[in-house]
Design an enzyme around this catalytic site. Structure first.
Site, PDB file in Angstrom:
ATOM      1  N   ARG A 119     -62.810  87.361  84.356  1.00  0.00           N
ATOM      2  CA  ARG A 119     -62.957  88.695  83.742  1.00  0.00           C
ATOM      3  C   ARG A 119     -63.758  89.587  84.679  1.00  0.00           C
ATOM      4  O   ARG A 119     -63.491  90.767  84.822  1.00  0.00           O
ATOM      5  CB  ARG A 119     -63.630  88.607  82.364  1.00  0.00           C
ATOM      6  N   TYR A 159     -51.518 112.828  77.846  1.00  0.00           N
ATOM      7  CA  TYR A 159     -50.705 111.765  77.266  1.00  0.00           C
ATOM      8  C   TYR A 159     -51.084 111.533  75.789  1.00  0.00           C
ATOM      9  O   TYR A 159     -52.282 111.503  75.451  1.00  0.00           O
ATOM     10  CB  TYR A 159     -50.930 110.497  78.091  1.00  0.00           C
TER      11      TYR A 159
HETATM   12  C1  LIG Z   1     -47.928 105.755  79.870  1.00  0.00           C
HETATM   13  C2  LIG Z   1     -49.052 106.659  80.167  1.00  0.00           C
HETATM   14  C3  LIG Z   1     -50.366 106.315  79.850  1.00  0.00           C
HETATM   15  C4  LIG Z   1     -50.715 105.028  79.139  1.00  0.00           C
HETATM   16  O1  LIG Z   1     -50.405 103.926  79.886  1.00  0.00           O
HETATM   17  P1  LIG Z   1     -49.998 102.484  79.276  1.00  0.00           P
HETATM   18  O2  LIG Z   1     -49.782 101.674  80.479  1.00  0.00           O
HETATM   19  O3  LIG Z   1     -48.793 102.712  78.430  1.00  0.00           O
HETATM   20  O4  LIG Z   1     -51.169 102.054  78.447  1.00  0.00           O
HETATM   21  C5  LIG Z   1     -51.370 107.177  80.232  1.00  0.00           C
HETATM   22  N1  LIG Z   1     -51.092 108.349  80.847  1.00  0.00           N
HETATM   23  C6  LIG Z   1     -49.840 108.721  81.142  1.00  0.00           C
HETATM   24  C7  LIG Z   1     -49.602 110.019  81.832  1.00  0.00           C
HETATM   25  C8  LIG Z   1     -48.771 107.892  80.822  1.00  0.00           C
HETATM   26  O5  LIG Z   1     -47.529 108.281  81.108  1.00  0.00           O
END
Ligand SMILES: *Cc1c(COP(=O)(O)O)cnc(C)c1O
Length: 381
Positions: free
Chosen positions: A50, A102
């Site tokens: 970890r 996002y």
């Molecule tokens: C998909 C995405 C995330 C989150 O990522 P995950 O790997 O799905 O947890 C964050 N920011 C952006 C711009 C994304 O497209």
């Protein structure tokens, strides 16, 4: 060196970089949770996975070199990278965030972190003055994402990161859409860059992973305390898959970007299409700002049909594009933000942000563009 060279050689050259002796070009997968301690009373680089794992370290060193930061940190998902970066702040701190980050980042800020006392103000960051006006005495951070998702709005990184520096804020930029191949926020003044490596960096729709890079070692130590303490780390196989994806980022993203440009131009001419959003189109708002801070428009675009049923029909009828969440893979993906990526954003807020039920987001894949256009033409009928 050029980014094309760094993508192949930065961070890890052979296993000698990890203390090995074979000269292996491929990164060994250290599938071990713990490490024998030669001197039980002393410290050594790896003791428990970890806290650190050599395969993960190769990935962390690679992304740090590509983004031009002091340290890289790998996580089990992009949202784990975002949440761990936000985890360096404390209850009572205030954060200014772009309103069209996002959807999952928005949800974490407005549920989880809100419960823990981190207060967030969402602003239209395409207007730097709105960012400046939102800063309060207790503001500690600025969180940006450009181009935005799903409407590809552009934030002027130099202007906004300058405001953050003046106010003494730690700035965080989600660079998932651009990758370090096209945009390097640390060079423009960012303190932390975060990535969903699930997208273009991994690139093959086969791994969920996240990364963060800090400009300074000091912020890196704060982030490492969260990475190690909170523990949202990736396993070595996932780190290996992302490393493997990064090797071909340049050829993939450049080809996908070309296809995205062709699809955007073609969609503009279709009678069922009301609007197309792509930073590479002439007249895109913020196109000039984007051109000054990024090396290309990327491989994601959005379009709006005239009627909701046309959007749903398109998603049901396209045979080449997967109707799915996510982006950045070798396969073309069509997503429906209203029920997919932004399902967690309240309906009224979605309407205000322009995430209507006529909006489709396309992530261009590596298929022949002619086949995609023929398929899209049929799906739009
Ligand atoms: C998909 C995405 C995330 C989150 O990522 P995950 O790997 O799905 O947890 C964050 N920011 C952006 C711009 C994304 O497209």
């Amino acid at each position: 060196m050029h980014m094309g060279t760094l993508l192949i050689h930065a961070g890890y050259d052979t296993d000698r970089a990890l203390g090995g002796s074979t000269g292996a070009l491929g990164v060994p997968v250290y599938q071990s949770s713990t490490f024998d301690q030669e001197d039980p009373a002393g410290a050594q680089e790896y003791d428990y996975a970890r806290s650190g794992n050599p395969t993960r370290k190769a990935l962390e060193d690679t992304i740090a070199a590509l983004e031009g930061g002091a340290g890289g940190y790998a996580f089990g998902s992009g949202i784990a990278a975002v949440s761990s970066a936000l985890g360096i702040f404390a209850a009572g701190d205030h954060i200014v965030a772009s309103e069209d980050i996002y959807g999952g980042s928005y949800r974490m800020l407005n549920t989880f972190f809100k419960r823990w006392g981190l207060v967030c103000t969402a602003v239209d960051a395409s207007d730097p003055e709105a960012v400046r006006r939102a800063v309060r005495p207790n503001t500690k951070a600025l969180f940006l994402e450009t181009p935005s998702n799903p409407l590809l709005k552009i934030t002027d990184l130099r202007a906004c990161l300058g405001i953050a520096q003046e106010a003494g804020l730690i700035s965080i930029v989600d660079n998932t859409f651009m990758t370090p191949l096209l945009q390097r926020p640390i060079e423009l003044g960012a303190d932390i860059v975060v990535h969903s490596a699930t997208k273009f960096l991994g690139g093959h729709s086969d791994v969920v992973s996240g990364l963060a890079v800090t400009r300074t070692g000091e912020i890196g130590r704060r982030l490492y305390a969260v990475q190690n303490g909170f523990g949202a780390v990736p396993g070595p196989w996932d780190a290996w898959l992302v490393l493997r994806g990064i090797k071909t980022l340049k050829v993939r993203l450049e080809a996908q970007q070309k296809t995205a440009g062709r699809l955007a131009e073609w969609l503009l001419g279709q009678p069922q299409v009301e609007a197309v959003y792509y930073p590479g189109l002439a007249g895109h708002p913020g196109g000039a700002v984007h051109g000054a801070q990024a090396g290309g428009p990327g491989a994601v675009l959005s379009f709006r049909t005239k009627k909701a049923e046309q959007a749903l029909n398109f998603l049901r009828r396209t045979r080449l594009a997967a109707a799915a969440v996510s982006l950045g893979g070798v396969e073309t993906i069509a997503s429906y933000p209203a029920t997919m990526s932004h399902a967690s954003v309240p309906q009224a807020e979605r309407a205000r942000l322009g995430i209507t039920d006529t909006l489709i987001r396309i992530s261009a894949g590596l298929e022949a563009p002619e086949d995609l256009i023929a398929d899209f033409e049929e799906a739009l009928q």
